[in-house]
Design a protein around this motif. Sequence first.
Motif, mmCIF file in Angstrom:
data_model
loop_
_atom_site.group_PDB
_atom_site.id
_atom_site.type_symbol
_atom_site.label_atom_id
_atom_site.label_comp_id
_atom_site.label_asym_id
_atom_site.label_seq_id
_atom_site.Cartn_x
_atom_site.Cartn_y
_atom_site.Cartn_z
ATOM 1 N N LEU A 205 1.098 -1.627 -0.142
ATOM 2 C CA LEU A 205 0.579 0.336 0.279
ATOM 3 C C LEU A 205 0.596 1.033 -0.521
ATOM 4 N N LEU A 206 1.470 1.629 0.904
ATOM 5 C CA LEU A 206 3.290 2.458 0.777
ATOM 6 C C LEU A 206 3.419 2.659 -0.193
ATOM 7 N N MET A 207 4.277 1.900 -1.206
ATOM 8 C CA MET A 207 4.610 1.472 -2.966
ATOM 9 C C MET A 207 3.706 1.777 -3.682
ATOM 10 N N ASN A 208 2.472 1.819 -3.200
ATOM 11 C CA ASN A 208 1.569 2.493 -4.234
ATOM 12 C C ASN A 208 1.036 3.299 -4.270
ATOM 13 N N THR A 209 1.361 4.304 -2.487
ATOM 14 C CA THR A 209 0.967 5.459 -2.640
ATOM 15 C C THR A 209 2.088 6.386 -3.260
ATOM 16 N N VAL A 210 2.807 5.975 -2.464
ATOM 17 C CA VAL A 210 4.655 5.927 -3.115
ATOM 18 C C VAL A 210 4.854 6.511 -4.734
ATOM 19 N N LYS A 211 4.138 5.472 -5.458
ATOM 20 C CA LYS A 211 4.252 5.686 -6.639
ATOM 21 C C LYS A 211 3.449 6.672 -7.683
ATOM 22 N N HIS A 212 2.026 6.718 -6.838
ATOM 23 C CA HIS A 212 0.828 7.276 -7.395
ATOM 24 C C HIS A 212 0.563 8.513 -7.066
ATOM 25 N N ALA A 213 0.937 8.759 -5.440
ATOM 26 C CA ALA A 213 0.697 9.966 -4.350
ATOM 27 C C ALA A 213 0.473 11.876 -5.364
ATOM 28 N N THR A 214 -0.036 12.331 -5.282
ATOM 29 C CA THR A 214 0.644 13.476 -5.439
ATOM 30 C C THR A 214 -0.524 14.910 -4.651
ATOM 31 N N GLY A 215 0.319 15.914 -4.306
ATOM 32 C CA GLY A 215 -0.588 16.741 -2.868
ATOM 33 C C GLY A 215 -0.112 15.856 -1.516
ATOM 34 N N GLN A 216 -1.330 15.912 -0.768
ATOM 35 C CA GLN A 216 -0.494 15.043 0.750
ATOM 36 C C GLN A 216 -1.037 14.302 0.937
ATOM 37 N N VAL A 217 -0.828 13.279 1.534
ATOM 38 C CA VAL A 217 -1.159 11.942 2.069
ATOM 39 C C VAL A 217 -0.433 12.070 3.706
ATOM 40 N N THR A 218 -1.785 11.471 3.920
ATOM 41 C CA THR A 218 -2.279 11.231 5.491
ATOM 42 C C THR A 218 -1.971 9.572 5.514
ATOM 43 N N ILE A 219 -1.935 8.796 6.820
ATOM 44 C CA ILE A 219 -1.773 7.641 7.426
ATOM 45 C C ILE A 219 -1.779 7.489 7.875
ATOM 46 N N CYS A 220 -3.487 7.008 8.783
ATOM 47 C CA CYS A 220 -4.058 6.958 9.651
ATOM 48 C C CYS A 220 -4.279 6.069 10.506
ATOM 49 N N PHE A 221 -4.257 5.390 12.224
ATOM 50 C CA PHE A 221 -4.368 4.278 12.640
ATOM 51 C C PHE A 221 -4.864 3.994 13.665
ATOM 52 N N GLU A 222 -5.741 3.985 13.616
ATOM 53 C CA GLU A 222 -6.821 3.571 14.776
ATOM 54 C C GLU A 222 -7.396 2.381 15.789
ATOM 55 N N GLN A 223 -7.538 2.534 16.884
ATOM 56 C CA GLN A 223 -8.616 0.799 17.092
ATOM 57 C C GLN A 223 -10.621 1.506 16.677
ATOM 58 N N ARG A 224 -10.563 0.616 16.693
ATOM 59 C CA ARG A 224 -12.437 0.710 16.758
ATOM 60 C C ARG A 224 -12.814 -0.067 17.817
ATOM 61 N N LEU A 285 -13.607 6.995 -2.920
ATOM 62 C CA LEU A 285 -13.223 7.970 -3.886
ATOM 63 C C LEU A 285 -14.201 8.860 -3.258
ATOM 64 N N LYS A 286 -14.160 10.272 -3.134
ATOM 65 C CA LYS A 286 -14.355 11.101 -2.176
ATOM 66 C C LYS A 286 -13.834 12.567 -3.354
ATOM 67 N N GLY A 287 -14.572 13.269 -4.144
ATOM 68 C CA GLY A 287 -13.721 14.267 -4.992
ATOM 69 C C GLY A 287 -12.809 13.753 -5.199
ATOM 70 N N ASP A 288 -11.459 14.000 -5.627
ATOM 71 C CA ASP A 288 -10.691 13.942 -6.036
ATOM 72 C C ASP A 288 -9.075 12.641 -4.457
ATOM 73 N N LYS A 289 -10.176 12.706 -3.707
ATOM 74 C CA LYS A 289 -9.476 11.517 -2.790
ATOM 75 C C LYS A 289 -9.148 10.109 -2.387
ATOM 76 N N LEU A 290 -8.582 9.804 -3.054
ATOM 77 C CA LEU A 290 -8.670 8.098 -2.392
ATOM 78 C C LEU A 290 -8.021 7.246 -1.425
ATOM 79 N N THR A 291 -9.093 6.929 -0.974
ATOM 80 C CA THR A 291 -8.234 6.458 0.628
ATOM 81 C C THR A 291 -8.325 4.813 0.273
ATOM 82 N N MET A 292 -7.534 4.081 0.829
ATOM 83 C CA MET A 292 -7.181 2.357 0.915
ATOM 84 C C MET A 292 -7.763 2.211 2.584
ATOM 85 N N VAL A 293 -8.755 1.410 3.106
ATOM 86 C CA VAL A 293 -8.927 1.595 4.100
ATOM 87 C C VAL A 293 -9.199 -0.358 4.378
#
Length: 309
Positions: A205-224, A285-293
Amino acid sequence: MFILTLISVTAAALLLARLLVVRRELGRMTGQLRRYNERTTGKKLEVNLFDKRLEALAAQINRQSDLVVEAEANRRRTENELRQAISNMSHDIRTPLTSIFGYIQLLEVEPLTPEEKHEYLYIVKNRTKRLQALLNDFFELSLIESADYQLKAERIVMTFLLSDALVGFYDPFNERGITPDIRFPKEPVAVYADESAVRRVVENLLMNTVKHATGQVTICFEQREMTAELRITNEAKELSGMDVRLLFDRFYTVDRTRSAQGSGLGLSIAKSLMNKMNGTLTAELKGDKLTMVCCWPLWLQGEEQPNYR
């Protein structure tokens, strides 16, 4: 005596009439089924006679017809995917091979300076590495999806693993001019999963982000409540809703975002590993923001954890 005989004859006549009606209805249903099987009609079985058993039989036959249609559709889809896979594999393997062969020919027949020879050898080496990575990914994906592929379920402190993985991607992010916004909980969070598989998922996932990301990148980890959730968000203006729905399909390629340095199977491998660990991997995909969950089952202290494959 006469009355009993009359009642018996009447009952026999009614039963015979009932049997004749049922027989005629069965014949009509048989004709419907024959026409459906011969593809002369797409109409399913209908029962004119009010009889719960006949209605139940017709319902089961119609259900079986639906299953046959579904199986046929799945077979055609599998065949199409296989043809597409062969086409993609042929293209991806042929491209570096053609390049390698071309530069080898130049090395054999052209008078070259030491600098040119070094440059061509460098290109051949890189193309060979690219081909090796491609073949390794194809092999790994087929191995992961086999029924015999087993994972070891154990307690993993995800906050430590994620921190370690992110340190390894400091230079790639820095080279792209990206400073990710990292949000981790203060307390350690443990999940129940296979450590090597989790690490591979996170790295892909991080490699995919490095290859294709533009602009701000947010990496969030939390307990549900019952899971631990990793969310990686970045700009993806070139993606459409259709692209996102097919993003984890190993036979689907978004050509305009394709990297010449990867096999295109990283997300498929990550998805398969998450499924093996009873977790989930989705894309939003929300607007131009892609989120991997990514979601993993939490480690529940004192509770026996199930094994998985």
